[in-house]
Design a protein around this motif. Structure first.
Motif, PDB file in Angstrom:
ATOM      1  N   GLU A 281       0.798  -1.226   0.000  1.00  0.00           N
ATOM      2  CA  GLU A 281       0.000   0.000   0.000  1.00  0.00           C
ATOM      3  C   GLU A 281       0.835   1.283   0.000  1.00  0.00           C
ATOM      4  O   GLU A 281       0.570   2.200  -0.764  1.00  0.00           O
ATOM      5  N   PHE A 282       1.816   1.377   0.888  1.00  0.00           N
ATOM      6  CA  PHE A 282       2.610   2.606   0.993  1.00  0.00           C
ATOM      7  C   PHE A 282       3.882   2.338   1.773  1.00  0.00           C
ATOM      8  O   PHE A 282       4.043   1.299   2.410  1.00  0.00           O
ATOM      9  N   VAL A 283       4.810   3.307   1.692  1.00  0.00           N
ATOM     10  CA  VAL A 283       6.004   3.290   2.531  1.00  0.00           C
ATOM     11  C   VAL A 283       6.000   4.538   3.397  1.00  0.00           C
ATOM     12  O   VAL A 283       5.457   5.583   3.014  1.00  0.00           O
ATOM     13  N   VAL A 284       6.595   4.426   4.569  1.00  0.00           N
ATOM     14  CA  VAL A 284       6.757   5.554   5.491  1.00  0.00           C
ATOM     15  C   VAL A 284       8.243   5.679   5.819  1.00  0.00           C
ATOM     16  O   VAL A 284       8.878   4.711   6.246  1.00  0.00           O
ATOM     17  N   LEU A 285       8.779   6.865   5.600  1.00  0.00           N
ATOM     18  CA  LEU A 285      10.126   7.215   6.034  1.00  0.00           C
ATOM     19  C   LEU A 285       9.997   8.190   7.191  1.00  0.00           C
ATOM     20  O   LEU A 285       9.214   9.134   7.121  1.00  0.00           O
ATOM     21  N   ALA A 286      10.763   7.979   8.258  1.00  0.00           N
ATOM     22  CA  ALA A 286      10.651   8.890   9.401  1.00  0.00           C
ATOM     23  C   ALA A 286      11.935   8.891  10.206  1.00  0.00           C
ATOM     24  O   ALA A 286      12.684   7.906  10.226  1.00  0.00           O
ATOM     25  N   SER A 287      12.175  10.002  10.870  1.00  0.00           N
ATOM     26  CA  SER A 287      13.307  10.116  11.785  1.00  0.00           C
ATOM     27  C   SER A 287      12.987   9.388  13.082  1.00  0.00           C
ATOM     28  O   SER A 287      11.857   8.963  13.323  1.00  0.00           O
ATOM     29  N   ASP A 288      13.977   9.250  13.950  1.00  0.00           N
ATOM     30  CA  ASP A 288      13.789   8.431  15.153  1.00  0.00           C
ATOM     31  C   ASP A 288      12.837   9.055  16.159  1.00  0.00           C
ATOM     32  O   ASP A 288      12.445   8.395  17.124  1.00  0.00           O
ATOM     33  N   GLY A 289      12.428  10.297  15.944  1.00  0.00           N
ATOM     34  CA  GLY A 289      11.400  10.880  16.793  1.00  0.00           C
ATOM     35  C   GLY A 289      10.088  10.129  16.727  1.00  0.00           C
ATOM     36  O   GLY A 289       9.277  10.190  17.655  1.00  0.00           O
ATOM     37  N   VAL A 290       9.863   9.391  15.633  1.00  0.00           N
ATOM     38  CA  VAL A 290       8.692   8.519  15.513  1.00  0.00           C
ATOM     39  C   VAL A 290       8.975   7.151  16.113  1.00  0.00           C
ATOM     40  O   VAL A 290       8.223   6.633  16.952  1.00  0.00           O
ATOM     41  N   TRP A 291      10.094   6.547  15.713  1.00  0.00           N
ATOM     42  CA  TRP A 291      10.343   5.137  16.059  1.00  0.00           C
ATOM     43  C   TRP A 291      10.701   4.942  17.523  1.00  0.00           C
ATOM     44  O   TRP A 291      10.575   3.823  18.042  1.00  0.00           O
ATOM     45  N   ASP A 292      11.124   5.992  18.197  1.00  0.00           N
ATOM     46  CA  ASP A 292      11.411   5.880  19.622  1.00  0.00           C
ATOM     47  C   ASP A 292      10.152   5.732  20.466  1.00  0.00           C
ATOM     48  O   ASP A 292      10.228   5.313  21.616  1.00  0.00           O
TER      49      ASP A 292
END
Length: 404
Positions: A281-292
């Motif tokens: 469906e889609f890809v998401v790129l994000a900085s570690d402010g999301v993944w933390d």
């Protein structure tokens, strides 16, 4: 969004960066939900190849958003190129997370120059994405682009001091149903696909390149770099110079950070390939402010449930900010940047209202911030006073109002 710092670098391509950046970011209170979808479709500039370049906003298949944290200037940046390299149905997307005193400058230099450098190398090599058989040549071209740009950032005549400052980079190139993913540092890319029950599920496309990964640790230690955590963060391993308790970098690869380049830190990205299927469906790129603070599953859930694609990235950022305040009420919220690239026509994945409430799972990056008493789990500890506790063989950080 946070205000954007001007830089003196001239992009390799023909993009008028300075003129565009004067209009790029506005204060959060000026954001108008009603006008957002209409306005952002026109928030792009066009380069000589016909590519439409964005630093924020949205289009039919894109949603982008960044928000400054509570630590100072926003060091995150992002970009998307539609019709990248002059090819129809080709996208380049990237998120860049700066760290250190000049991290905001490094991340924007990478944002402004990496796509044009890559495009230039691709034209010389005549690479065309068609099948995975072409992956090897693409991988070589991407690695060369990253390493060449890093050399330019570290050159004696460079306008930015990247001795103890740097940036991550996570990028994707999509042409048709081909996806090439590149990662440098601890930003992340995930894919949303559907399982056999038609439920949205995440697939992590990149590995968080941390110093305690066995292969990364072996390389760093073989070049005399040191790896150990601070007392306040016993699960966050950091890279240190051989004779100094500096800079304490919480990743094993990056642009810049030249104080560590002789001691195992490298600018070489991990590059991978994926064939897009009808279930993706889609890809998401994000900085570690999301993944933390959010799990891959939560990210897919929030983006997939957005009523409008134009607000998908902003919705994810807002959820991440809520999670920061919920999980770490005494810590400063990190800068956050998100790019969502959709593969199909818009279709909202309906969820129960209970699934979208302000509860957050514990399936997030372990150790980060949980032991901190008052601050923010830094990517580096430059400008912090670090002392060694002899009887335990670890370090203790004294808080500084200037750290990043």
């Amino acid at each position: 969004m946070g205000s954007c710092c001007s830089i003196s670098w001239t992009p390799i391509g023909s993009i008028a960066i300075d003129a565009y950046e004067n209009k790029e970011h506005t204060d959060e209170t000026e954001y108008d939900h009603h006008n957002h979808n209409h306005q952002n479709h026109h928030n792009y500039i066009q380069n000589g190849d016909g590519a439409r370049v964005r630093f924020h906003g949205s289009s039919k298949f894109l949603s982008m958003y960044t928000q400054q944290g509570r630590k100072g200037i926003n060091q995150d940046s992002m970009t998307s190129w539609e019709n990248f390299n002059g090819e129809n149905d080709t996208y380049f997307c990237g998120v860049f997370d700066g760290h250190g005193p000049s991290g905001h400058e490094v991340s924007r230099i990478v944002r402004d120059n990496l796509p044009t450098k890559l495009s230039s190398f691709l034209k010389k090599s005549n690479n065309i994405v068609a099948t995975s058989e072409f992956f090897s040549s693409w991988e070589n071209t991407i690695v060369r682009s990253f390493e060449d740009l890093d050399e330019e950032i570290g050159a004696a005549d460079s306008s930015v001091n990247a001795y103890s400052s740097g940036s991550t980079a996570v990028t994707v190139i999509k042409q048709g149903d081909n996806l090439i993913i590149s990662n440098l540092g601890d930003s992340r890319a995930i894919l949303c696909t559907r399982d056999d029950n038609n439920k949205l599920v995440p697939v992590q496309l990149t590995k968080d390149l941390k110093p305690d990964l066995p292969d990364e640790a072996e390389r760093i230690r073989s070049r005399k770099g040191r790896i150990f955590p601070m007392e306040e963060e016993p699960e966050v391993f950091r890279v240190w110079m051989p004779e100094q308790d500096s800079p304490g970098l919480a990743m094993s690869r990056s642009f810049g950070d030249f104080c560590l380049k002789d001691f195992g830190l490298i600018p070489t990205p991990q590059v991978s390939y994926r064939k897009i299927t009808t279930k993706d469906e889609f890809v998401v790129l994000a900085s570690d402010g999301v993944w933390d603070v959010l799990s891959n599953t939560e990210v897919v859930k929030y983006v997939g449930s957005a009523r409008k694609r134009s607000i998908a990235a902003r919705l994810l950022v807002e959820r991440a900010v809520q999670a920061w305040k919920y999980r770490y009420p005494t810590s400063k919220v990190d800068d956050i940047a998100v790019v969502c690239l959709f593969f199909k026509e818009h279709q909202v994945d309906k969820l129960d209202e209970s699934e979208l409430n302000n509860t957050f799972s514990e399936e997030v990056r372990p150790g980060r911030h949980k032991k901190l008493k008052s601050d923010d789990g830094l990517d580096t500890v430059v400008n912090c006073e670090v002392t060694r506790t002899h009887n335990r063989g670890v370090t203790r950080r004294k808080q500084s109002s200037h750290h990043r």
